[in-house]
Motif scaffolding. Structure first.
Motif, PDB file in Angstrom:
ATOM      1  N   LYS A 111      -3.147   6.317   4.314  1.00 54.04           N
ATOM      2  CA  LYS A 111      -2.995   5.427   3.275  1.00 54.04           C
ATOM      3  C   LYS A 111      -3.835   6.184   2.071  1.00 54.04           C
ATOM      4  O   LYS A 111      -4.643   6.843   2.524  1.00 54.04           O
ATOM      5  CB  LYS A 111      -3.810   4.017   3.715  1.00 54.04           C
ATOM      6  CG  LYS A 111      -2.862   3.273   4.467  1.00 54.04           C
ATOM      7  CD  LYS A 111      -3.717   1.810   4.833  1.00 54.04           C
ATOM      8  CE  LYS A 111      -3.178   0.854   5.592  1.00 54.04           C
ATOM      9  NZ  LYS A 111      -3.676  -0.466   5.747  1.00 54.04           N
TER      10      LYS A 111
ATOM     11  N   PRO B 140      -2.247  -5.394  -4.911  1.00 52.27           N
ATOM     12  CA  PRO B 140      -1.931  -5.121  -3.660  1.00 52.27           C
ATOM     13  C   PRO B 140      -1.637  -6.221  -2.850  1.00 52.27           C
ATOM     14  O   PRO B 140      -1.153  -5.958  -1.685  1.00 52.27           O
ATOM     15  CB  PRO B 140      -3.436  -4.442  -3.307  1.00 52.27           C
ATOM     16  CG  PRO B 140      -4.722  -5.044  -4.128  1.00 52.27           C
ATOM     17  CD  PRO B 140      -3.900  -5.083  -5.312  1.00 52.27           C
TER      18      PRO B 140
ATOM     19  N   TRP C  46       0.810  -0.983   0.057  1.00 51.83           N
ATOM     20  CA  TRP C  46      -0.032  -0.066  -0.236  1.00 51.83           C
ATOM     21  C   TRP C  46       0.873   1.384  -0.196  1.00 51.83           C
ATOM     22  O   TRP C  46       2.028   1.053   0.325  1.00 51.83           O
ATOM     23  CB  TRP C  46      -0.894   0.089   1.146  1.00 51.83           C
ATOM     24  CG  TRP C  46      -0.580   0.058   2.495  1.00 51.83           C
ATOM     25  CD1 TRP C  46      -0.220   1.411   3.125  1.00 51.83           C
ATOM     26  CD2 TRP C  46       0.037  -0.798   3.332  1.00 51.83           C
ATOM     27  NE1 TRP C  46       0.501   1.185   4.291  1.00 51.83           N
ATOM     28  CE2 TRP C  46       0.643  -0.109   4.500  1.00 51.83           C
ATOM     29  CE3 TRP C  46       0.457  -2.236   3.260  1.00 51.83           C
ATOM     30  CZ2 TRP C  46       1.273  -0.902   5.479  1.00 51.83           C
ATOM     31  CZ3 TRP C  46       0.713  -2.817   4.358  1.00 51.83           C
ATOM     32  CH2 TRP C  46       1.295  -2.232   5.432  1.00 51.83           C
TER      33      TRP C  46
END
Length: 244
Positions: free
Chosen positions: A66, A76, A58
């Motif tokens: 984030k 991811p 991330w």
């Protein structure tokens, strides 16, 4: 429950985690993302010879929040077989066009390893995480292959207990070494990152009149400079150290 026992257990865990090394490791220590590229790839290696691992990726902004709005990792989450490699592509998103065009923007790329489930019971597993600086570099300031960061734009000055860095460039400049001869660190010296067109300081007592500064380049190596200044002449003079 015996609190003393719990405290000792936590201290032991902290010491172990400090000594542990990530099983899933990226192929670099920093990432340069040029605006002329649609993506940049990071190669992840599973150093375990026996177990597959999951790798979760991330992006965080400069504040540690984030975000997928500017740069998005694809995929991811992926599985990496024992002793094998896999790639994560960091994809440019439309909102990158809203960032300043005259200087770098800092993000962080994070990857957390997820180990396989332990076969034995009552086994504690520790998931390690790597966090890399990710520099978004607009087209106007992209460097050509073999071109170095303009470290001559960084000026230094000193006071009785501080070393001050003034960054006159549009790039993030990271100081990775402050010492005597390229090998010995000065007591209290730490890594310093100076934002574009900004200042940062390092508190150092008993700074000698001559010392060495090592700036971290795009590929993680140190560019060493010999620095001279004293209390009478607080503005420092710097010159590159001849390699070899």
């Amino acid at each position: 429950m015996n609190l003393s026992f719990v405290t000792k257990g936590l201290l032991c865990l902290m010491s172990l985690s400090g000594l542990a090394h990530a099983t899933v490791s990226p192929d670099r220590t920093r990432i340069i993302f040029n605006a002329s590229a649609k993506s940049v790839s990071v190669r992840l290696t599973n150093q375990s010879k026996t177990d597959p691992y999951l790798a979760q990726s991330w992006i965080e902004d400069i504040h540690g929040k984030k975000t997928r709005e500017f740069i998005s990792p694809v995929p991811p989450l992926l599985r990496i077989e024992p002793d094998e490699q896999a790639q994560v592509r960091l994809m440019a998103q439309q909102r990158l066009n809203q960032l300043p065009a005259d200087r770098e923007t800092l993000f962080y790329y994070n990857v957390r390893e997820i180990p396989p489930k332990a076969e034995q019971q009552n086994v504690m597993q520790i998931a390690m995480q790597s966090r890399l600086k990710l520099f978004w570099r607009p087209k106007a300031i992209e460097l050509k292959e073999g071109q170095y960061l303009p470290l001559d734009k960084v000026t230094l000055s000193r006071s009785a207990s501080n070393l001050v860095f003034k960054n006159g460039s549009p790039y993030y400049i990271t100081v990775g070494y402050i010492g005597l001869n390229g090998k010995t660190l000065l007591p209290g010296a730490e890594s310093v990152m100076i934002a574009p067109f900004a200042e940062a300081s390092q508190k150092l007592a008993n700074l000698p009149a001559e010392f060495h500064i090592g700036y971290i380049g795009d590929y993680g190596g140190l560019e060493m400079f010999k620095v001279s200044c004293n209390a009478v002449q607080p503005t420092c003079q710097s010159k590159p150290v001849n390699k070899g």
